[in-house]
Structures are given as structure tokens and as C-alpha cells.
Design a protein around this motif. Structure first.
Motif, short mmCIF file in Angstrom:
data_model
loop_
_atom_site.label_atom_id
_atom_site.label_comp_id
_atom_site.label_asym_id
_atom_site.label_seq_id
_atom_site.Cartn_x
_atom_site.Cartn_y
_atom_site.Cartn_z
N GLU A 67 0.85 -1.19 0.00
CA GLU A 67 0.00 0.00 0.00
C GLU A 67 0.88 1.24 0.00
N PHE A 68 0.26 2.39 -0.24
CA PHE A 68 0.99 3.64 -0.26
C PHE A 68 0.77 4.42 1.03
N VAL A 69 1.79 5.12 1.45
CA VAL A 69 1.64 6.03 2.58
C VAL A 69 1.68 7.44 1.98
N PHE A 76 -2.12 9.83 -4.26
CA PHE A 76 -2.89 9.95 -5.50
C PHE A 76 -3.47 8.59 -5.93
N TYR A 77 -2.86 7.47 -5.44
CA TYR A 77 -3.33 6.15 -5.85
C TYR A 77 -4.11 5.44 -4.74
N ASP A 78 -4.62 6.23 -3.77
CA ASP A 78 -5.41 5.71 -2.65
C ASP A 78 -6.90 5.72 -2.95
N LEU A 135 2.01 -8.48 -20.33
CA LEU A 135 1.97 -8.11 -18.91
C LEU A 135 2.09 -6.59 -18.81
N GLU A 136 1.12 -5.95 -18.12
CA GLU A 136 1.25 -4.51 -17.87
C GLU A 136 1.55 -4.28 -16.39
N LEU A 137 2.56 -3.45 -16.13
CA LEU A 137 2.95 -3.15 -14.74
C LEU A 137 2.41 -1.78 -14.35
N GLY A 138 1.80 -1.68 -13.16
CA GLY A 138 1.26 -0.40 -12.70
C GLY A 138 0.11 0.04 -13.60
N ALA A 139 -0.89 -0.82 -13.70
CA ALA A 139 -1.96 -0.60 -14.70
C ALA A 139 -2.98 0.46 -14.28
N GLY A 140 -2.99 0.85 -13.00
CA GLY A 140 -3.96 1.85 -12.55
C GLY A 140 -5.37 1.39 -12.81
N THR A 141 -6.19 2.28 -13.36
CA THR A 141 -7.58 1.91 -13.63
C THR A 141 -7.75 1.39 -15.05
N GLY A 142 -6.61 1.17 -15.73
CA GLY A 142 -6.70 0.53 -17.05
C GLY A 142 -6.76 1.49 -18.22
N ARG A 143 -6.24 2.70 -18.01
CA ARG A 143 -6.25 3.70 -19.10
C ARG A 143 -5.60 3.14 -20.37
N LEU A 144 -4.49 2.40 -20.19
CA LEU A 144 -3.82 1.78 -21.34
C LEU A 144 -4.35 0.37 -21.59
N GLU A 180 -0.70 -4.53 -10.18
CA GLU A 180 -0.93 -3.20 -9.60
C GLU A 180 -0.76 -3.29 -8.09
N LEU A 181 -0.06 -2.31 -7.55
CA LEU A 181 0.24 -2.31 -6.11
C LEU A 181 -0.95 -1.82 -5.27
N SER A 182 -1.63 -0.80 -5.76
CA SER A 182 -2.66 -0.14 -4.94
C SER A 182 -3.98 -0.92 -4.97
N ALA A 229 -2.19 -8.55 -7.61
CA ALA A 229 -1.62 -7.57 -6.68
C ALA A 229 -0.12 -7.81 -6.66
N GLY A 230 0.66 -6.73 -6.73
CA GLY A 230 2.10 -6.94 -6.67
C GLY A 230 2.87 -5.64 -6.82
N ASP A 231 4.15 -5.77 -6.54
CA ASP A 231 5.06 -4.63 -6.61
C ASP A 231 5.94 -4.81 -7.85
N MET A 232 5.91 -3.85 -8.74
CA MET A 232 6.64 -4.03 -10.00
C MET A 232 8.16 -4.07 -9.80
N SER A 233 8.64 -3.67 -8.62
CA SER A 233 10.08 -3.71 -8.41
C SER A 233 10.53 -5.06 -7.85
N GLY A 261 5.39 7.57 -17.18
CA GLY A 261 5.20 8.17 -15.85
C GLY A 261 5.23 7.14 -14.74
N THR A 262 5.00 5.88 -15.07
CA THR A 262 4.89 4.87 -14.02
C THR A 262 6.25 4.53 -13.42
N ILE A 263 7.28 4.43 -14.27
CA ILE A 263 8.61 4.11 -13.74
C ILE A 263 9.11 5.24 -12.83
N ASN A 264 8.58 6.45 -13.03
CA ASN A 264 9.00 7.60 -12.20
C ASN A 264 8.53 7.47 -10.75
N LEU A 265 7.70 6.46 -10.47
CA LEU A 265 7.26 6.25 -9.09
C LEU A 265 8.23 5.37 -8.31
N LEU A 266 9.23 4.83 -9.01
CA LEU A 266 10.21 3.97 -8.32
C LEU A 266 11.50 4.73 -8.02
N1 SAM Z 1 -0.92 2.68 -16.35
C1 SAM Z 1 -1.93 3.56 -15.82
C2 SAM Z 1 -2.16 4.71 -16.76
O1 SAM Z 1 -1.45 4.83 -17.75
O2 SAM Z 1 -3.07 5.50 -16.49
C3 SAM Z 1 -1.54 4.09 -14.43
C4 SAM Z 1 -0.31 4.92 -14.42
S1 SAM Z 1 0.02 5.68 -12.88
C5 SAM Z 1 1.19 6.89 -13.38
C6 SAM Z 1 1.05 4.54 -12.04
C7 SAM Z 1 0.37 3.32 -11.45
O3 SAM Z 1 1.39 2.49 -10.89
C8 SAM Z 1 -0.59 3.62 -10.33
O4 SAM Z 1 -1.78 2.92 -10.53
C9 SAM Z 1 0.12 3.13 -9.07
O5 SAM Z 1 -0.77 2.65 -8.08
C10 SAM Z 1 0.98 2.01 -9.63
N2 SAM Z 1 2.19 1.73 -8.88
C11 SAM Z 1 3.00 2.60 -8.24
N3 SAM Z 1 4.03 1.97 -7.68
C12 SAM Z 1 3.87 0.66 -7.98
C13 SAM Z 1 4.62 -0.51 -7.69
N4 SAM Z 1 5.74 -0.45 -6.98
N5 SAM Z 1 4.18 -1.69 -8.18
C14 SAM Z 1 3.03 -1.76 -8.91
N6 SAM Z 1 2.27 -0.69 -9.19
C15 SAM Z 1 2.69 0.51 -8.74
#
Ligand code: SAM
Length: 274
Positions: free
Chosen positions: A6-8, A31-33, A66-75, A90-92, A118-122, A138-143
């Protein structure tokens, strides 16, 4: 990140100021809560042109994606409508719940071709391999820097021989030099207006992002935060090289409106590890 699923929420300086004046109406969330879910849905729109850029680089008959960090499925949903079989990680839990809600309303053949985990892409181990792994810009920028090697290693372990890693990276090469702080107001799909405030923290190479309703009398007044790591496409190409990938294509993600600040990297696992 891999210890917890989960996210803090980050306490950004700007969020602190906003919450102090909102008093009991104020809610701080990542933002992902779950608390941010309505805002997230309102401001992130689906881009079928982007899925088109990905889909033309997925080789026919290369198997599941396989899509990592799929969010709500925009892609994901546009990729499903292109006919691919998808697994999304997806982590959240809030994002997964939104995704699963959308999937329940999708046509049966799309539901049958999509698995949510459910999982952590790292740091993940799904026990199967894929022809293609995708990550939206933008998703890799969260790591953090420390977590990205784990991402590359996990992706390597999940690609079929000859498989492709399609990685979107925001690249600011053409952008104006960024000021340390900037605010921008914009409208969500509902017409509701929001403010995005970004503050660069150069010493940590991150931006603190704060998103909140432009109407500061909102009750609850939901303030969403995130920390985004500054990364260029060159840096990611270097990191991929160190992790045993060859970048075989580097394409600007261009759409009809002409934006070309995102780059799509196509990487394959190097057969010669030297
Ligand atoms: N792919 C979607 C899109 O294009 O709209 C969501 C992109 S959003 C920038 C990043 C997503 O990555 C969020 O849904 C977030 O919860 C998820 N996320 C962040 N860190 C993650 C992690 N370590 N493992 C898996 N998902 C993660």
C-alpha cells in the motif's frame, strides 16, 4: 516498497499549507489511494492513440502481455480492445478495485482475456513468462533509484526468449527549464476544476506533486500527493543497458495534438550478457 502493498501519503509542503487552512474538512491521501479514487477517475482520460503506439510494437502471436502499474486501465482497456490477452499487476488496492469494477462492465471476451494481480513491479514473481511487458509513461517515475534494478530484473525473468519490454518515459528534452515551483489549474472530465502544484526538490531529484480541487471550500477537501522521480529517457536507456537489455527502438510518443515529450523505449534481453 516491496515490504508493503500500500501507499503512505507524502506530506508535501504545499499539502501542509492547504490542510492547515481546511481544518477538519481536509483529507490527505496518496494519489493512488481509495480517497483519491474519484479525483483520479475524473482527471485521467483514456488515450487510444497511445495504446496504438504500443500495439504496433507488440509482435503478432507473441502471446500474453503483462502490464505493470496498470492503474484503472487507461492503457489496458484499449489494448484489450486490440485483442491482446493481458495480465495486469498493480500495487494499490484502490486502483485494483477501480480496475476490477471496469472489467466487470467490459464485454465478456475482454473479461476472459484479462487477469489482475496484486504486486510490486520492483519485485515480483508470477511463475510464467510473457511475450511483451508494457509500462505506461510516468509509471517508472514512481520507483526510487534503489528499486529500479529490481524492476528490470523482474521484467527480464518474465520475458519469453525474444520478448519485448515496451517502456514509456516522460522526457523533458524539449521543455522549458522548469522553475522550482509551479501551479496549473485544469478541468476534469466532469467539468470540476483542480489545481496541480509541483515543487522540484533538486537535491533528491524528485518533484513533490499536490493535486486538489480548485474550490477550496469543498467538503471533504481532498488533497492528493505523490513523489515523482525525475528521469530522462537517456538515463533509463543507460539503466536498461546495465540490466542486460538492448534498446532496439526509441520512438517519440506523438499524437494528433503534437505532444512529443514522452518516449517509448523498445528493449529486448541481450543474448550475450557481456
Ligand atoms: N498505467 C496507468 C495509466 O497509464 O493511467 C496508471 C499509471 S500511474 C502513473 C502509475 C500506477 O502504478 C498507479 O496505478 C500506481 O498505483 C501504480 N504503482 C506505483 N508503484 C507501484 C509498484 N511499486 N508496483 C506496482 N504498481 C505501482
Amino acid at each position: 516498497m516491496s515490504e508493503q502493498l500500500e501507499f503512505v501519503p507524502v506530506r508535501t509542503t504545499h499539502a501542509d499549507v492547504l490542510l492547515a487552512s481546511a481544518g477538519e474538512r481536509g483529507v490527505l491521501c496518496d494519489f493512488y489511494d481509495e480517497d483519491a479514487a474519484d479525483i483520479y477517475r475524473d482527471i485521467l482520460h483514456e488515450d487510444s492513440w497511445e495504446a496504438g503506439e504500443y500495439t504496433t510494437r507488440i509482435r503478432p502471436a507473441s502471446g500474453p502481455v503483462l502490464e505493470l502499474g496498470a492503474g484503472t486501465g487507461r492503457l489496458t482497456f484499449p489494448l484489450l480492445s486490440h485483442g491482446w490477452e493481458m495480465t495486469v499487476l498493480e500495487l494499490s488496492s484502490a486502483m485494483r478495485a477501480l480496475f476490477e469494477g471496469r472489467l466487470a462492465d467490459a464485454p465478456t471476451d475482454q473479461r476472459d482475456r484479462c487477469t489482475v494481480v496484486a504486486g510490486d513491479m520492483s519485485d515480483f514473481a508470477l511463475g510464467k513468462r510473457f511475450g511483451t511487458v508494457v509500462i505506461s509513461p510516468g509509471t517508472i517515475n514512481l520507483l526510487d533509484t534503489a528499486d529500479r534494478p529490481g524492476l528490470y530484473a523482474s521484467v527480464r525473468d518474465h520475458l519469453e526468449p525474444g520478448g519485448r519490454f515496451l517502456l514509456g518515459v516522460p522526457d523533458a528534452v524539449d521543455a522549458e527549464p522548469e522553475s522550482l515551483e509551479r501551479s496549473q489549474e485544469f478541468a476534469g472530465a466532469s467539468g470540476r476544476r483542480y489545481v496541480l502544484h509541483a515543487r522540484l526538490v533538486p537535491a533528491e531529484e524528485i518533484s513533490e506533486v499536490t493535486i486538489y480541487p480548485a474550490d477550496r471550500s469543498a467538503d471533504p477537501f481532498v488533497v492528493c500527493t505523490s513523489r515523482v522521480r525525475g528521469l530522462t529517457a537517456d538515463q533509463v536507456v543507460r539503466e536498461l543497458g546495465q540490466a542486460g537489455f538492448d534498446v532496439v527502438e526509441r520512438a517519440p510518443l506523438v499524437f494528433a495534438g503534437g505532444r512529443h515529450q514522452d518516449v517509448l523505449l523498445v528493449a529486448t534481453v541481450r543474448s550475450d550478457p557481456s
